[in-house]
Scaffold this motif. Sequence first.
Motif, PDB file in Angstrom:
ATOM      1  N   GLU A 438       0.832  -1.208   0.000  1.00 29.94           N
ATOM      2  CA  GLU A 438       0.000   0.000   0.000  1.00 29.94           C
ATOM      3  C   GLU A 438       0.862   1.253   0.000  1.00 29.94           C
ATOM      4  O   GLU A 438       0.531   2.259  -0.635  1.00 29.94           O
ATOM      5  N   LEU A 439       2.009   1.179   0.690  1.00 29.46           N
ATOM      6  CA  LEU A 439       2.894   2.332   0.797  1.00 29.46           C
ATOM      7  C   LEU A 439       3.470   2.747  -0.552  1.00 29.46           C
ATOM      8  O   LEU A 439       3.837   3.907  -0.748  1.00 29.46           O
ATOM      9  N   ALA A 440       3.545   1.802  -1.503  1.00 34.71           N
ATOM     10  CA  ALA A 440       4.119   2.117  -2.813  1.00 34.71           C
ATOM     11  C   ALA A 440       3.219   3.023  -3.631  1.00 34.71           C
ATOM     12  O   ALA A 440       3.673   3.657  -4.588  1.00 34.71           O
ATOM     13  N   GLY A 441       1.923   3.090  -3.277  1.00 33.03           N
ATOM     14  CA  GLY A 441       1.008   3.941  -4.013  1.00 33.03           C
ATOM     15  C   GLY A 441       0.884   3.512  -5.462  1.00 33.03           C
ATOM     16  O   GLY A 441       0.753   2.332  -5.774  1.00 33.03           O
ATOM     17  N   SER A 442       0.968   4.478  -6.359  1.00 34.65           N
ATOM     18  CA  SER A 442       0.764   4.202  -7.785  1.00 34.65           C
ATOM     19  C   SER A 442       2.046   3.847  -8.516  1.00 34.65           C
ATOM     20  O   SER A 442       2.020   3.540  -9.700  1.00 34.65           O
ATOM     21  N   VAL A 443       3.189   3.873  -7.814  1.00 35.57           N
ATOM     22  CA  VAL A 443       4.478   3.609  -8.462  1.00 35.57           C
ATOM     23  C   VAL A 443       4.830   2.130  -8.318  1.00 35.57           C
ATOM     24  O   VAL A 443       5.024   1.627  -7.212  1.00 35.57           O
ATOM     25  N   ILE A 444       4.885   1.432  -9.442  1.00 33.92           N
ATOM     26  CA  ILE A 444       5.207   0.011  -9.457  1.00 33.92           C
ATOM     27  C   ILE A 444       6.604  -0.164 -10.035  1.00 33.92           C
ATOM     28  O   ILE A 444       6.932   0.406 -11.075  1.00 33.92           O
ATOM     29  N   ALA A 445       7.423  -0.966  -9.348  1.00 35.47           N
ATOM     30  CA  ALA A 445       8.772  -1.273  -9.823  1.00 35.47           C
ATOM     31  C   ALA A 445       8.856  -2.774 -10.072  1.00 35.47           C
ATOM     32  O   ALA A 445       9.363  -3.531  -9.246  1.00 35.47           O
ATOM     33  N   PRO A 446       8.328  -3.231 -11.202  1.00 31.03           N
ATOM     34  CA  PRO A 446       8.242  -4.672 -11.442  1.00 31.03           C
ATOM     35  C   PRO A 446       9.580  -5.300 -11.791  1.00 31.03           C
ATOM     36  O   PRO A 446      10.510  -4.624 -12.230  1.00 31.03           O
ATOM     37  N   LYS A 447       9.655  -6.597 -11.583  1.00 31.82           N
ATOM     38  CA  LYS A 447      10.794  -7.391 -12.014  1.00 31.82           C
ATOM     39  C   LYS A 447      10.321  -8.410 -13.042  1.00 31.82           C
ATOM     40  O   LYS A 447       9.122  -8.654 -13.196  1.00 31.82           O
ATOM     41  N   ALA A 448      11.277  -9.002 -13.738  1.00 26.85           N
ATOM     42  CA  ALA A 448      10.958 -10.050 -14.706  1.00 26.85           C
ATOM     43  C   ALA A 448      10.953 -11.387 -13.971  1.00 26.85           C
ATOM     44  O   ALA A 448      11.996 -11.879 -13.554  1.00 26.85           O
ATOM     45  N   LEU A 451       7.860 -16.776 -14.283  1.00 24.87           N
ATOM     46  CA  LEU A 451       6.630 -17.186 -14.955  1.00 24.87           C
ATOM     47  C   LEU A 451       5.849 -15.934 -15.311  1.00 24.87           C
ATOM     48  O   LEU A 451       6.135 -14.840 -14.803  1.00 24.87           O
ATOM     49  N   PRO A 452       4.853 -16.016 -16.182  1.00 26.62           N
ATOM     50  CA  PRO A 452       4.066 -14.832 -16.529  1.00 26.62           C
ATOM     51  C   PRO A 452       3.504 -14.168 -15.275  1.00 26.62           C
ATOM     52  O   PRO A 452       2.983 -14.834 -14.376  1.00 26.62           O
ATOM     53  N   ALA A 453       3.608 -12.845 -15.216  1.00 29.51           N
ATOM     54  CA  ALA A 453       3.208 -12.122 -14.008  1.00 29.51           C
ATOM     55  C   ALA A 453       2.628 -10.771 -14.378  1.00 29.51           C
ATOM     56  O   ALA A 453       2.954 -10.188 -15.409  1.00 29.51           O
ATOM     57  N   ALA A 454       1.753 -10.295 -13.503  1.00 32.74           N
ATOM     58  CA  ALA A 454       1.260  -8.922 -13.559  1.00 32.74           C
ATOM     59  C   ALA A 454       1.411  -8.338 -12.161  1.00 32.74           C
ATOM     60  O   ALA A 454       0.990  -8.954 -11.184  1.00 32.74           O
ATOM     61  N   GLN A 455       2.031  -7.179 -12.067  1.00 34.89           N
ATOM     62  CA  GLN A 455       2.234  -6.526 -10.782  1.00 34.89           C
ATOM     63  C   GLN A 455       1.329  -5.308 -10.710  1.00 34.89           C
ATOM     64  O   GLN A 455       1.371  -4.460 -11.607  1.00 34.89           O
ATOM     65  N   ILE A 456       0.503  -5.255  -9.654  1.00 31.54           N
ATOM     66  CA  ILE A 456      -0.575  -4.276  -9.597  1.00 31.54           C
ATOM     67  C   ILE A 456      -0.487  -3.441  -8.325  1.00 31.54           C
ATOM     68  O   ILE A 456       0.189  -3.814  -7.356  1.00 31.54           O
ATOM     69  N   GLU A 457      -1.186  -2.290  -8.334  1.00 34.60           N
ATOM     70  CA  GLU A 457      -1.273  -1.442  -7.154  1.00 34.60           C
ATOM     71  C   GLU A 457      -2.088  -2.130  -6.057  1.00 34.60           C
ATOM     72  O   GLU A 457      -2.962  -2.953  -6.325  1.00 34.60           O
ATOM     73  N   TYR A 458      -1.807  -1.734  -4.837  1.00 37.28           N
ATOM     74  CA  TYR A 458      -2.501  -2.318  -3.683  1.00 37.28           C
ATOM     75  C   TYR A 458      -4.001  -2.080  -3.745  1.00 37.28           C
ATOM     76  O   TYR A 458      -4.799  -2.978  -3.482  1.00 37.28           O
ATOM     77  N   LYS A 459      -4.394  -0.865  -4.144  1.00 39.93           N
ATOM     78  CA  LYS A 459      -5.823  -0.557  -4.157  1.00 39.93           C
ATOM     79  C   LYS A 459      -6.576  -1.384  -5.188  1.00 39.93           C
ATOM     80  O   LYS A 459      -7.786  -1.615  -5.039  1.00 39.93           O
ATOM     81  N   SER A 460      -5.888  -1.851  -6.238  1.00 42.12           N
ATOM     82  CA  SER A 460      -6.549  -2.680  -7.251  1.00 42.12           C
ATOM     83  C   SER A 460      -6.885  -4.060  -6.713  1.00 42.12           C
ATOM     84  O   SER A 460      -7.797  -4.731  -7.216  1.00 42.12           O
ATOM     85  N   ALA A 461      -6.133  -4.510  -5.697  1.00 45.43           N
ATOM     86  CA  ALA A 461      -6.385  -5.837  -5.138  1.00 45.43           C
ATOM     87  C   ALA A 461      -7.762  -5.928  -4.490  1.00 45.43           C
ATOM     88  O   ALA A 461      -8.353  -7.015  -4.424  1.00 45.43           O
TER      89      ALA A 461
END
Length: 788
Positions: A438-448, A451-461
Amino acid sequence: MDCPERLGVLLLASLLAVAFAHHDTGVHKNYLIIVRRPYEYDHKLYKDVSSWHASLLASVCDQAKEELEADPANAPRLIYSYRNVVNGFSARLTPDEIEKMSKTDWFVKAVPEKTYQLMTTHTPRMLGLTGPIFPAGVWNRSNMGEGIIIGVLDGGITPGHPSFDGTGMPPPPAKWKGRCDFNSSVCNNKLIGARSFFESARWKWKGVDDPVLPIDDSAHGTHTSSTAAGAFVPGANAMGSGFGTAAGMAPRAHLAFYQVCFVNKGCDRDDILAAIDDALDDGVDVLSLSIGDDNAGDFAADPVALGGYSGIMRGIFVCTSAGNNGPIAGTVANEAPWLLTVGAATTDRRCLADVKLGNGLEIGGESYYQPKTYVSVLRPLVRDTGANATCSDKSVLTSEHVRGKVVLCYTGGNLTNLEKGSILHDAGAAAVIIVYPELAGSVIAPKAHALPAAQIEYKSAEKIEAYMNSTQNPTARLIFRGTVFGNHRSPAVPSFSSRGPSRQNPGILKPDISGPGVNIIAGVPMPDGLAQPPNELAYKFDIMSGTSMSTPHLSGIAALIKKAHPTWSPAAIKSAMMTTTDTRDRRRMPMLDYDGAPANMYALGAGFINPTRAMDPGLVYNLSAHDYIPYLCGLGYSDHEMNSIIHPAPPMTCRELPVVYQKDLNYPSITVILDKQPYAVNVSRAVTNVGNAKAVYVAFAEAPATVSVTVTPNRLSFTEVNQVQTFTVTIASKKGKLKKRITEGQLKWVSLKHVVRSPIIVSSKKFFQKNTTTADQHTANSQLTAGV
């Protein structure tokens, strides 16, 4: 220290150890010993400063028995003898020996050992280095930094990486005196220096036994070095995403690498000092240190501050990271005003990976691994039933539970997200949805991921959870949309970027500036957490985020400016960067913080780097190394502490100098505290004309209605280049004591061609009380965060 000199020191120390080792049973620790100024050695008696330091050590030590596995008689006591960065040496000593040493006439203080921590294919174009049509832009004006030497202090570096290919590079300038410990097939005209500094670290850590070559298993040093000065590498990508030509900010600059950090062990203070000591003699032009300590304390014991000051005395630009302990206020590292302290911000590149639920709802996410073999069909959607849904319980993540399914995992627990992805891949999961904190807010720092992945904001969960609770058979699929550019809400400040105010000098705005530090693609030895990379270059590049990544961006840009303006001082280059920044995103709206609110100056600094404007700032706020000395006196440093910082400059006495208070240091930003009647402060500044010989600048001040800002004179006329004009800024509260904790404004000097902008911060009370405890500071930080 060259090899013969260092060997001589170690030999002398070893002989002393043999002679006295059996008469002492104390426990040794590493100490930095500061020697009194102007105490000097007899040049007739001692051939060099190292011999003198060894004699000082021998005069008080009984050579305590080393508590090491090796024979203590083989353990040298003198670790480093410093020439440039501080008047002193580092050694292994017992408390009794320190006590005996404290009674000598040459002793100032002993500082116990301390460990510090480490804190692209698109950013050159985003920053305007290439221009609309290659090779126009800043690169064209600076010849890509050719002939400039950038020294990087970090972990290991990857020899033979394509980012360090020397093809087409000219030889280093004649002033280069350093060495490269790799063989001739690796050392070239790009990577001209590579050394490891470990004498201090090896006393404390097993496994750091004479690493002759500066190599380790981490990606950090390779990533930062290639960001600052990497060569052109066509086809670079992160697991198939972000394809482009990788290049450092100064691709024609030379690179000198100094390893001072080791995997899982950090960076020892005395090794950092030794590396800077040698780098100054080697002939570097820019120092890049993605290293820091959030509790480094005063400048007289901080290796980055000490070494940085010695650097600017030689005209070397020193660039450092702000730290990764945001968003709490007062967490900024590397606070000395002679350093450029860099915060992180996002870029406009995203690799989109959406989640489509069985009810048709689509949720935006990101991913840097988007395999073409993934079949985007609805599959069962499950969550981790244990470990607080963080997917950290291996007993739950079994093939029986996850095979062929999409798994929802929250960040946290005792595993990293990459480790979770690897476990799920091995268990046969079809895909994973990673929920960022939640602390990350709207800034996502994804990694590769593996396996196939999608990294999403906390509020979207919350939307995913609501859907999963509404049906007995939830399903989901990932939709990969590839790499897109032009995120209109960038740059924005991520939550991790450390915030001001500075604890050591709250009257100076820190961080100074922000640069690209989120989702940066640069060179690595091998990407983390991956399955089979889709192409050969995917083995060589990866995504990393942090102020460690923003720092080499600014180091490389400093090299470009220095190439274009070789006579400019480090302070002038810093001023050019700070007074020409962007403060609005691509929507032309104020830049945002991680939570969607406008970013304040303690998050953003003066703004986001704009290299094109920094090359031609019009006016600069200049400072010489000597100008910081009255400022240090104003901070309350004793003569001994001040002289330790300014070494090897001649010793001085504060009572003989005019005191310069923080608000009056000729800095490109202005910070004042209105906590006493009449709630008004005068601030002095001087600007140097580096633009057109004849120019007229008019002052425009912006501030909230509760504060008045008056500039005297409000018009500056210049008739020649390098002409200096002074002015005074009067900042006052219009209605007595200010009610708002912090007020922000700005001063602009505007001519027909230039806008020279200085941030203004006004506080209604002091940020920190002197001699506060760490707990008190954390309390103050929380209150300040709430009040900004």
